[in-house]
Design a protein around this motif. Structure first.
Motif, PDB file in Angstrom:
ATOM      1  N   PRO A 152       0.824  -1.211   0.000  1.00  0.00           N
ATOM      2  CA  PRO A 152       0.000   0.000   0.000  1.00  0.00           C
ATOM      3  C   PRO A 152       0.857   1.259   0.000  1.00  0.00           C
ATOM      4  N   VAL A 153       0.478   2.214  -0.821  1.00  0.00           N
ATOM      5  CA  VAL A 153       1.142   3.505  -0.875  1.00  0.00           C
ATOM      6  C   VAL A 153       0.059   4.548  -0.649  1.00  0.00           C
ATOM      7  N   LYS A 154       0.304   5.486   0.277  1.00  0.00           N
ATOM      8  CA  LYS A 154      -0.712   6.488   0.583  1.00  0.00           C
ATOM      9  C   LYS A 154      -0.108   7.878   0.535  1.00  0.00           C
ATOM     10  N   TRP A 155      -0.825   8.791  -0.126  1.00  0.00           N
ATOM     11  CA  TRP A 155      -0.467  10.205  -0.150  1.00  0.00           C
ATOM     12  C   TRP A 155      -1.575  10.960   0.557  1.00  0.00           C
ATOM     13  N   THR A 156      -1.200  11.885   1.447  1.00  0.00           N
ATOM     14  CA  THR A 156      -2.168  12.691   2.177  1.00  0.00           C
ATOM     15  C   THR A 156      -1.850  14.157   1.973  1.00  0.00           C
ATOM     16  N   SER A 157      -2.871  14.972   1.736  1.00  0.00           N
ATOM     17  CA  SER A 157      -2.654  16.396   1.494  1.00  0.00           C
ATOM     18  C   SER A 157      -2.116  17.112   2.723  1.00  0.00           C
ATOM     19  N   LEU A 158      -2.364  16.573   3.913  1.00  0.00           N
ATOM     20  CA  LEU A 158      -1.860  17.207   5.137  1.00  0.00           C
ATOM     21  C   LEU A 158      -0.339  17.133   5.219  1.00  0.00           C
ATOM     22  N   ASN A 159       0.236  16.058   4.701  1.00  0.00           N
ATOM     23  CA  ASN A 159       1.685  15.860   4.786  1.00  0.00           C
ATOM     24  C   ASN A 159       2.443  16.526   3.639  1.00  0.00           C
ATOM     25  N   CYS A 160       1.725  16.939   2.604  1.00  0.00           N
ATOM     26  CA  CYS A 160       2.379  17.480   1.418  1.00  0.00           C
ATOM     27  C   CYS A 160       1.721  18.792   1.008  1.00  0.00           C
ATOM     28  N   PRO A 161       2.349  19.925   1.305  1.00  0.00           N
ATOM     29  CA  PRO A 161       1.744  21.212   0.960  1.00  0.00           C
ATOM     30  C   PRO A 161       1.882  21.595  -0.514  1.00  0.00           C
ATOM     31  N   VAL A 162       2.557  20.781  -1.304  1.00  0.00           N
ATOM     32  CA  VAL A 162       2.786  21.103  -2.716  1.00  0.00           C
ATOM     33  C   VAL A 162       1.485  20.952  -3.499  1.00  0.00           C
ATOM     34  N   VAL A 163       1.156  21.952  -4.296  1.00  0.00           N
ATOM     35  CA  VAL A 163      -0.033  21.919  -5.142  1.00  0.00           C
ATOM     36  C   VAL A 163       0.357  21.265  -6.462  1.00  0.00           C
ATOM     37  N   ALA A 164      -0.421  20.246  -6.888  1.00  0.00           N
ATOM     38  CA  ALA A 164      -0.047  19.488  -8.077  1.00  0.00           C
ATOM     39  C   ALA A 164      -1.272  19.100  -8.889  1.00  0.00           C
ATOM     40  N   ASP A 165      -1.032  18.802 -10.163  1.00  0.00           N
ATOM     41  CA  ASP A 165      -2.086  18.315 -11.046  1.00  0.00           C
ATOM     42  C   ASP A 165      -2.114  16.794 -11.096  1.00  0.00           C
ATOM     43  N   GLY A 166      -1.136  16.152 -10.486  1.00  0.00           N
ATOM     44  CA  GLY A 166      -1.092  14.706 -10.524  1.00  0.00           C
ATOM     45  C   GLY A 166      -0.022  14.144  -9.614  1.00  0.00           C
ATOM     46  N   PHE A 167       0.034  12.818  -9.589  1.00  0.00           N
ATOM     47  CA  PHE A 167       0.957  12.112  -8.715  1.00  0.00           C
ATOM     48  C   PHE A 167       1.579  10.956  -9.472  1.00  0.00           C
ATOM     49  N   GLU A 168       2.781  10.597  -9.079  1.00  0.00           N
ATOM     50  CA  GLU A 168       3.483   9.484  -9.711  1.00  0.00           C
ATOM     51  C   GLU A 168       3.927   8.494  -8.657  1.00  0.00           C
ATOM     52  N   LEU A 169       3.804   7.216  -8.976  1.00  0.00           N
ATOM     53  CA  LEU A 169       4.284   6.142  -8.123  1.00  0.00           C
ATOM     54  C   LEU A 169       5.299   5.360  -8.939  1.00  0.00           C
ATOM     55  N   LYS A 170       6.557   5.328  -8.470  1.00  0.00           N
ATOM     56  CA  LYS A 170       7.619   4.639  -9.199  1.00  0.00           C
ATOM     57  C   LYS A 170       7.999   3.379  -8.439  1.00  0.00           C
ATOM     58  N   HIS A 171       8.269   2.325  -9.202  1.00  0.00           N
ATOM     59  CA  HIS A 171       8.602   1.037  -8.598  1.00  0.00           C
ATOM     60  C   HIS A 171       9.650   0.335  -9.461  1.00  0.00           C
ATOM     61  N   ILE A 172      10.621  -0.284  -8.804  1.00  0.00           N
ATOM     62  CA  ILE A 172      11.648  -1.051  -9.517  1.00  0.00           C
ATOM     63  C   ILE A 172      11.174  -2.492  -9.621  1.00  0.00           C
ATOM     64  N   GLY A 173      11.258  -3.043 -10.814  1.00  0.00           N
ATOM     65  CA  GLY A 173      10.865  -4.430 -11.021  1.00  0.00           C
ATOM     66  C   GLY A 173      10.317  -4.658 -12.415  1.00  0.00           C
ATOM     67  N   LYS A 174      10.164  -5.979 -12.761  1.00  0.00           N
ATOM     68  CA  LYS A 174       9.686  -6.371 -14.072  1.00  0.00           C
ATOM     69  C   LYS A 174       8.310  -7.025 -14.032  1.00  0.00           C
ATOM     70  N   ARG A 175       7.869  -7.437 -12.869  1.00  0.00           N
ATOM     71  CA  ARG A 175       6.647  -8.228 -12.778  1.00  0.00           C
ATOM     72  C   ARG A 175       5.405  -7.421 -13.132  1.00  0.00           C
ATOM     73  N   GLU A 176       4.416  -8.155 -13.656  1.00  0.00           N
ATOM     74  CA  GLU A 176       3.128  -7.518 -13.910  1.00  0.00           C
ATOM     75  C   GLU A 176       2.428  -7.305 -12.579  1.00  0.00           C
ATOM     76  N   MET A 177       1.780  -6.174 -12.459  1.00  0.00           N
ATOM     77  CA  MET A 177       1.115  -5.824 -11.207  1.00  0.00           C
ATOM     78  C   MET A 177      -0.295  -5.323 -11.496  1.00  0.00           C
ATOM     79  N   ASP A 178      -1.161  -5.531 -10.531  1.00  0.00           N
ATOM     80  CA  ASP A 178      -2.499  -4.950 -10.563  1.00  0.00           C
ATOM     81  C   ASP A 178      -2.510  -3.799  -9.572  1.00  0.00           C
ATOM     82  N   ALA A 179      -3.200  -2.729  -9.910  1.00  0.00           N
ATOM     83  CA  ALA A 179      -3.268  -1.563  -9.025  1.00  0.00           C
ATOM     84  C   ALA A 179      -4.721  -1.199  -8.764  1.00  0.00           C
ATOM     85  N   LYS A 180      -5.011  -0.949  -7.506  1.00  0.00           N
ATOM     86  CA  LYS A 180      -6.327  -0.449  -7.104  1.00  0.00           C
ATOM     87  C   LYS A 180      -6.099   0.936  -6.522  1.00  0.00           C
ATOM     88  N   ILE A 181      -6.775   1.943  -7.097  1.00  0.00           N
ATOM     89  CA  ILE A 181      -6.569   3.335  -6.697  1.00  0.00           C
ATOM     90  C   ILE A 181      -7.817   3.828  -5.975  1.00  0.00           C
TER      91      ILE A 181
END
Length: 185
Positions: A108-137
């Motif tokens: 699980p990866v969680k982003w909270t607006s309280l911890n990050c004052p930066v205003v953004a149009d989007g978010f990125e999640l980077k991961h090292i590896g080759k395996r296929e993954m399923d993501a639930k957002i």
């Protein structure tokens, strides 16, 4: 020549209009001028794969992937004072599950607006590896308007509920006052 009754009716109408507009302004000031409106939020989810042909132990450029979550308001695209995605999102949780293993493991990866004052149009999640993954957002939006709890049991009994928005609470108070004829004459 207008009749006296018509002139008196017009004077009464002016007084009522002034009284109603004063009350309307007071209510707007009390609730912080909240006007409910609905806006369309366009969310785009994409992914990129990088260097998937390289071995996992490559120190310079290991195989990786990036999950991008971008959001925009189509009606604000042309205006300069546009709303950003992070203004309306309270938090984002991304549950990534490996699909090609015997036992699926979730990171699980969680982003909270309280911890990050930066205003953004989007978010990125980077991961090292080759395996296929399923993501639930999971997107958790800011609750607007905010819901308040009525701690006074007598007031909650009079209004008929124990929590609500400022607008709902003020409306219930005004309704009660009009029903009981508690308004100033």
């Amino acid at each position: 020549p207008e009749s006296k009754m018509l002139c008196a009716l017009q004077q009464l109408e002016k007084k009522v209009d002034k009284h109603l507009s004063d009350k309307h302004i007071k209510i707007k000031e009390a609730v912080g001028y909240y006007q409910p409106n609905r806006k369309a939020l366009k969310v785009c989810v994409s992914h990129e794969r990088h260097w998937q042909d390289r071995p996992l132990d490559d120190k310079n450029c290991p195989p990786s992937w990036t999950l991008k979550i971008n959001g925009c308001f189509p009606e604000y695209q042309k205006s300069s004072g546009r709303k950003r995605f992070s203004h309306v999102v309270k938090s984002i949780a991304v549950l990534v599950t490996e699909t090609n293993t015997d036992e699926p493991t979730t990171m699980p990866v969680k982003w909270t607006s309280l911890n990050c004052p930066v205003v953004a149009d989007g978010f990125e999640l980077k991961h090292i590896g080759k395996r296929e993954m399923d993501a639930k957002i999971l997107l958790y939006m800011h609750r607007n308007p905010e819901v308040f709890k009525i701690t006074n049991t007598e007031l909650a009994g009079v209004l008929g509920f124990s929590s609500g928005t400022k607008i709902e609470i003020l409306k219930a108070i005004w309704t009660y006052a009009m029903r009981k004829k508690l308004l100033d004459k």
